[in-house]
Each structure stands twice: as C-alpha cells, then as structure tokens.
Design a protein around this motif. Structure first.
Motif, PDB file in Angstrom:
ATOM      1  N   HIS A  59     -49.357  26.119 -25.026  1.00 39.71           N
ATOM      2  CA  HIS A  59     -48.307  27.068 -24.656  1.00 39.71           C
ATOM      3  C   HIS A  59     -47.055  26.356 -24.155  1.00 39.71           C
ATOM      4  O   HIS A  59     -45.936  26.847 -24.357  1.00 39.71           O
ATOM      5  CB  HIS A  59     -48.849  28.052 -23.625  1.00 39.71           C
ATOM      6  CG  HIS A  59     -49.829  29.018 -24.210  1.00 39.71           C
ATOM      7  ND1 HIS A  59     -50.437  30.023 -23.483  1.00 39.71           N
ATOM      8  CD2 HIS A  59     -50.321  29.138 -25.475  1.00 39.71           C
ATOM      9  CE1 HIS A  59     -51.247  30.712 -24.276  1.00 39.71           C
ATOM     10  NE2 HIS A  59     -51.207  30.193 -25.479  1.00 39.71           N
ATOM     11  N   LYS A  60     -47.223  25.211 -23.551  1.00 36.31           N
ATOM     12  CA  LYS A  60     -46.059  24.408 -23.159  1.00 36.31           C
ATOM     13  C   LYS A  60     -45.251  23.987 -24.376  1.00 36.31           C
ATOM     14  O   LYS A  60     -44.021  23.872 -24.316  1.00 36.31           O
ATOM     15  CB  LYS A  60     -46.526  23.176 -22.387  1.00 36.31           C
ATOM     16  CG  LYS A  60     -45.389  22.268 -21.906  1.00 36.31           C
ATOM     17  CD  LYS A  60     -45.943  21.081 -21.134  1.00 36.31           C
ATOM     18  CE  LYS A  60     -44.819  20.152 -20.677  1.00 36.31           C
ATOM     19  NZ  LYS A  60     -45.366  18.978 -19.933  1.00 36.31           N
ATOM     20  N   ARG A  61     -45.941  23.788 -25.501  1.00 38.80           N
ATOM     21  CA  ARG A  61     -45.283  23.259 -26.709  1.00 38.80           C
ATOM     22  C   ARG A  61     -45.012  24.338 -27.756  1.00 38.80           C
ATOM     23  O   ARG A  61     -44.547  24.027 -28.852  1.00 38.80           O
ATOM     24  CB  ARG A  61     -46.159  22.171 -27.333  1.00 38.80           C
ATOM     25  CG  ARG A  61     -46.562  21.061 -26.379  1.00 38.80           C
ATOM     26  CD  ARG A  61     -45.378  20.377 -25.720  1.00 38.80           C
ATOM     27  NE  ARG A  61     -45.806  19.282 -24.834  1.00 38.80           N
ATOM     28  CZ  ARG A  61     -44.998  18.580 -24.080  1.00 38.80           C
ATOM     29  NH1 ARG A  61     -43.696  18.852 -24.065  1.00 38.80           N
ATOM     30  NH2 ARG A  61     -45.457  17.606 -23.316  1.00 38.80           N
ATOM     31  N   GLY A  62     -45.314  25.597 -27.468  1.00 43.57           N
ATOM     32  CA  GLY A  62     -45.060  26.672 -28.415  1.00 43.57           C
ATOM     33  C   GLY A  62     -46.112  26.835 -29.477  1.00 43.57           C
ATOM     34  O   GLY A  62     -45.870  27.479 -30.512  1.00 43.57           O
ATOM     35  N   ALA A  63     -47.307  26.296 -29.245  1.00 42.77           N
ATOM     36  CA  ALA A  63     -48.411  26.388 -30.210  1.00 42.77           C
ATOM     37  C   ALA A  63     -49.442  27.398 -29.730  1.00 42.77           C
ATOM     38  O   ALA A  63     -49.601  27.628 -28.528  1.00 42.77           O
ATOM     39  CB  ALA A  63     -49.074  25.022 -30.389  1.00 42.77           C
ATOM     40  N   HIS A  64     -50.154  28.003 -30.673  1.00 41.69           N
ATOM     41  CA  HIS A  64     -51.238  28.902 -30.319  1.00 41.69           C
ATOM     42  C   HIS A  64     -52.451  28.100 -29.849  1.00 41.69           C
ATOM     43  O   HIS A  64     -52.703  26.984 -30.325  1.00 41.69           O
ATOM     44  CB  HIS A  64     -51.636  29.758 -31.523  1.00 41.69           C
ATOM     45  CG  HIS A  64     -50.574  30.718 -31.961  1.00 41.69           C
ATOM     46  ND1 HIS A  64     -49.528  30.347 -32.768  1.00 41.69           N
ATOM     47  CD2 HIS A  64     -50.397  32.029 -31.703  1.00 41.69           C
ATOM     48  CE1 HIS A  64     -48.750  31.398 -32.990  1.00 41.69           C
ATOM     49  NE2 HIS A  64     -49.258  32.433 -32.348  1.00 41.69           N
ATOM     50  N   ALA A  65     -53.183  28.688 -28.926  1.00 41.69           N
ATOM     51  CA  ALA A  65     -54.416  28.082 -28.408  1.00 41.69           C
ATOM     52  C   ALA A  65     -55.587  28.963 -28.810  1.00 41.69           C
ATOM     53  O   ALA A  65     -55.791  30.031 -28.240  1.00 41.69           O
ATOM     54  CB  ALA A  65     -54.347  27.937 -26.894  1.00 41.69           C
ATOM     55  N   MET A  66     -56.338  28.527 -29.800  1.00 44.31           N
ATOM     56  CA  MET A  66     -57.443  29.318 -30.321  1.00 44.31           C
ATOM     57  C   MET A  66     -58.735  29.030 -29.581  1.00 44.31           C
ATOM     58  O   MET A  66     -59.055  27.878 -29.276  1.00 44.31           O
ATOM     59  CB  MET A  66     -57.635  29.030 -31.813  1.00 44.31           C
ATOM     60  CG  MET A  66     -56.423  29.339 -32.673  1.00 44.31           C
ATOM     61  SD  MET A  66     -55.951  31.077 -32.583  1.00 44.31           S
ATOM     62  CE  MET A  66     -57.426  31.852 -33.244  1.00 44.31           C
TER      63      MET A  66
END
Length: 528
Positions: A313-320
């Motif tokens: 989330h810090k980098r703008g990516a989804h965490a699945m």
C-alpha cells in the motif's frame, strides 16, 4: 520442427502443433539464449545465501536500504485488475479452466506450477486450454455434461513454473530450457495480442522469488518480450508471490525492480512456511510445531501478512491474501459447516487486516469469500488502508510455541505420501482429508520432519524424532493408505513409490531444496 538448435523430445499429441509452432519455439529459444546464463547464476547464488543464513540468520539487506526508504510507487494496475477481491486458483486442465473462469471469482490464477504436475502432456495441454479460453472458444464434453464459458468470465492470470524447474522436453543448443520461460513464452506469444484486443492483458503470477535480482530477471524478460511483440512497456502485469522468507525481507526491492510491470504481491502462506523451515533448516531455535498449529493467527505469520500489506500500500500495489486449504465436504454436514466457518474466519482476518483480495481453491467457496470482502471492502480495493507499525526482523523469524506430537508427525507422513502419489499420477492439486493440497503440502511435511530429525527434536512425549521412528510411521501410513484406497488402486496409485521418495528426502544428509527437482528428473524428464 525446423528451428535451428531446437529439439522437442516430448510426444506431439494432436493439437500440440498449434502451440509448438516454429515462431513460438524460436521465441522461447531466444529467451533461453538471452537469459539462461543469468538464471543459472541466480540459482547458484541461492545456495551461497543459504550457507550465509545457516551461519548468520537473515535480515533486511543493508545495500538496498535506499530502496526501502525511498519515496516511489509502482506504475499501477489496469482496469480489470483493480478489483481482485476473490481469486480462484487451480491447475490448467480443461474442466478446471472452464469452471474456474465461470466461478464468479474476479480472477482465475491458472497454475502451471505447484497445482499441476509438470508432465509434458499436462504442460502443453494447459497451453492449448488457456489459448482456447482467451479466444472464448473453450468447450468440453465430459461424462454426458457440456462445459462452456459464460458471458462474463474471470480475468485470467497465468502462473509459470519457478526459476528452479527445467522443461526437459525442449532442448535448445543442447540444454533444457527453463520451465518458467517455456510456460511464460508460449502463453505470451500465443495470447498477448488477443488479450490486449479484448481490453485485458498478459497477466502473470510469479512464484518462489527469493531476491530482487530474480525479479530483475523477470523484468528484463518482460521488456524483451513486449519489444519483440510490438507491445508498449508495461503491457505485462505481474503479481509476485511472497512465498519465501528471503522474499519477504525483499518485498520493497522486488516491487521496485518490477515497478513498471507489477500490480500486486500475494501472501503464499503454505510455501512461505516451507521456506521458513528451509531457511532455518539447521537452527534448533527455529523449529516449528505441528503444521496444524502454524496458521495465520500465530505471530510470525501475522507479522508477515501485515508487512506485505504495508509494503504494497505504501507503493500503490495490491496486497493479496492467501489460500485457505479447506474445501466443501460432501455427505457430512457437520464437517462441511466446520470447513466453511474456518474459511469465513480466515477471510475475515484478511479483510480486516487490509488485504485487497484473497484466494480460494474451490468454486463452492467463492460466495463466502465474496460475502466477507463485500462487507469490509465496499470499494474495489483497500489501497488506502495502512496497518500501524513497522515490522522488525525478529517478528518475521520468531518460531511460535506449539505441540510436536506423534499425531502431527503421522499427519506429515500420511499427507506427504498421499500428495506425492497424486503428483506422480499427474494430479497436482489433490483433495486430501477434506483439504485442497498442492506441492507446498509435501514440502512442509518432508522439510519439517527433516529439520526435526537433524536438529534433535523430541515429541511432546519425549520420544526422539529419529530415522527409526520415521521409518516405522511411514510403514504404518502405507498400510493406512492401502486400507483406504483398496488393493487394486493401491497397486496403481504409486503409493510405494511416493513413500520411497518421501523417506529418501526426509532421511537424507542434506536438505533437498525442492522435492520436485529429483522427482521430476526421475519420473517426468524422460517420460512423454
């Protein structure tokens, strides 16, 4: 075939010629020629790092602190990967592909890796099936039933094999190609443009990365592949499975290396437990309890999940989120209710933590996972959620307390034999004891027993975990399997071969990095 330097040694079934075309084989051959030296160097580096971990433990790499501390973000995700609240995973056989795409899940991860046996025909048939799925023409007639795609199928994501596995049936300049490049190359070559034309794209799950340089290799492969096919940079989008302990310590660095081509990280929990054991193979201070006691509620697994969410989330990516192994239980209402309650609790934890989606292994579990995420996550994702705190190395590495029981040891032997037997029969995703298991199951089972034996662990009863105990339990569990499946299927079911593989690996002087390597070499590298 008429590609210079290329041999196909596997059987050419009808239809395979439409996948193994000369242009496609040349594409894969060029990937091999460009990147095989780097792949081999990275595999050797894994051995060197493991020796370092044996002596020093593991920590965040000081040389990449500027990446971890830097203010950067990934490029972002395309429209059809913005909402991934429930993904279904499974092998690449034709019925599974159709049922998974029709399941109501947002995405389907079609697995050439741990959920599939790497037999030649299974791997190439899988390419045929995914090509037909992309084209929208996939159908199947099976036992009087007809299968076809519905109007709004799930988004397709392919998972190639890991960097460690070869494809022994495609030889380039005298060397077998990488299974990863074979799977990626054929799928990308045949489907990339068609996927883009449909408003989607060539999307991939990348397994078992241990280092940012392994992510850099994938990024280089992506750049080359897009260039050859005339597609813009960033057309490919990857999701990396953080399913190794070293990979968790390099989550930022992996995202950074793939920042133009990555959409998400995933908590591949079962392989992560396997990797934890493997990384601490010689450490008596890091011996895990029974597998059943190592769930997502124990501290080091919670720390891992929250670390992945914060990093993403810090980098703008989804965490699945990961896979709950429970599946529906037919004919036993109480057991079925218990399985669904366990899945619901698991998905509730993930949604509350801040995951942007989760995995299920069975279409029957899609509704319950959707229900949980729909309540917690009204938008397409939870990118705005940032779990409090920062992770400390010891939070990722501290072994939890718990039992080391004869029942746990016995379960390891039973499931290890049962899964390997299934794998040898060509079934890579196997329902065992009302759980959906893949190769990580057998990996946890055999590495845990190897570590218990070699570090001098004792059971809660005081009994030493030694070769004699393991051999005794193995013989007992072979009898259990024979009684369970009957004499006729036992003979054809490869249970004795599986027990031999399992015992050899558990009782070896050195820990084999992956059981699939010697098993593939012995059973599938020459068979077609």
């Amino acid at each position: 075939m008429s590609v210079d330097g290329v041999q196909i040694t596997g059987t050419m079934k009808p239809g395979f010629e439409t996948i193994l075309t000369d242009p496609a084989l040349l594409f894969v051959a060029n990937l091999h020629r460009l990147y095989e030296p780097t792949r081999q160097a990275l595999l050797r580096a894994r051995d060197h790092r493991q020796n370092y971990y044996d002596a020093n433990g593991i920590d965040f790499a000081p040389e990449t602190s500027s990446v971890r501390d830097g203010d950067w973000k990934i490029t972002g995700s395309p429209a059809d990967l913005q909402d991934r609240r429930v993904e279904i995973t499974g092998p690449v056989d034709r019925k599974m592909v159709i049922n998974a795409l029709n399941s109501g899940a947002k995405c389907f991860m079609a697995c050439f890796e741990d959920a599939s046996t790497p037999a030649w025909e299974i791997m190439v048939d899988g390419q045929v099936n995914l090509r037909d799925a992309v084209a929208g023409t996939i159908t199947l007639e099976d036992r009087g039933k007809s299968y076809a795609l519905k109007a709004d199928p799930a988004v397709l994501i392919a998972r190639p094999r890991g960097w460690h596995l070869p494809e022994a049936h495609m030889i380039v300049d005298g060397e077998p190609v990488s299974g990863a490049l074979f799977d990626f190359g054929l799928y990308f070559f045949h489907n990339a443009r068609a996927l883009v034309a449909k408003g989607s794209g060539p999307y991939f799950y990348l397994p078992k990365l241990e280092h940012y340089l392994e992510a850099r290799l994938w990024n280089n492969v992506f750049v080359y592949a897009q260039s050859v096919m005339g597609l813009p940079l960033g057309t490919i989008k990857a999701t990396v499975l953080i399913e190794t302990l070293p990979g968790a310590f390099m989550a930022d660095e992996i995202l950074y290396e793939l920042r133009d081509h990555i959409a998400a990280l995933n908590c591949g929990r079962w392989d992560y437990i396997f990797s934890y054991i493997k990384t601490f193979r010689k450490s008596a201070a890091h011996v895990l309890p029974d597998r059943a006691a190592v769930n997502m509620g124990v501290p080091f697994m919670q720390a891992y999940a929250l670390h992945v969410i914060r990093t993403c989330h810090k980098r703008g990516a989804h965490a699945m989120g990961g896979m709950s192994a429970f599946i529906p239980v037919k004919g036993d209402e109480a057991a079925n209710d218990k399985a669904f309650a366990a899945v619901r609790a698991d998905k509730q934890r993930e949604a509350d933590f801040g995951h942007d989606g989760t995995w299920v292994a069975h279409p029957g579990l899609v509704p319950v996972a959707l229900e949980v995420f729909d309540k917690v996550m009204p938008g397409p994702n939870q990118l705005s959620v940032m779990p409090a705190g920062t992770v400390k190395p010891e939070e990722l590495t501290a072994a939890p307390p718990g039992p080391k029981s004869l029942a746990g040891l016995t379960n390891n032997v039973n499931v290890g034999i049962g899964y390997i037997a299934s794998w040898l029969r060509g079934v890579g995703a196997a329902p065992l004891h009302n759980m959906m298991e893949d190769a990580a199951t057998a990996e946890i089972s055999r590495t845990q027993l190897w570590q218990w034996r070699t570090t001098g662990a004792t059971l809660d009863t005081g009994e030493a975990v030694d070769a004699a105990l393991i051999e005794r339990v193995t013989a007992e569990q072979l009898d259990e399997w024979k009684a369970a499946v009957g004499d006729n299927f036992y003979a054809a079911g490869k249970y004795e071969e599986a027990a031999q593989i399992f015992s050899t690996l558990v009782l070896a002087d050195e820990l084999e990095p992956f059981l699939t390597l010697p098993a593939y070499a012995h059973y599938f590298a020459k068979a077609a």
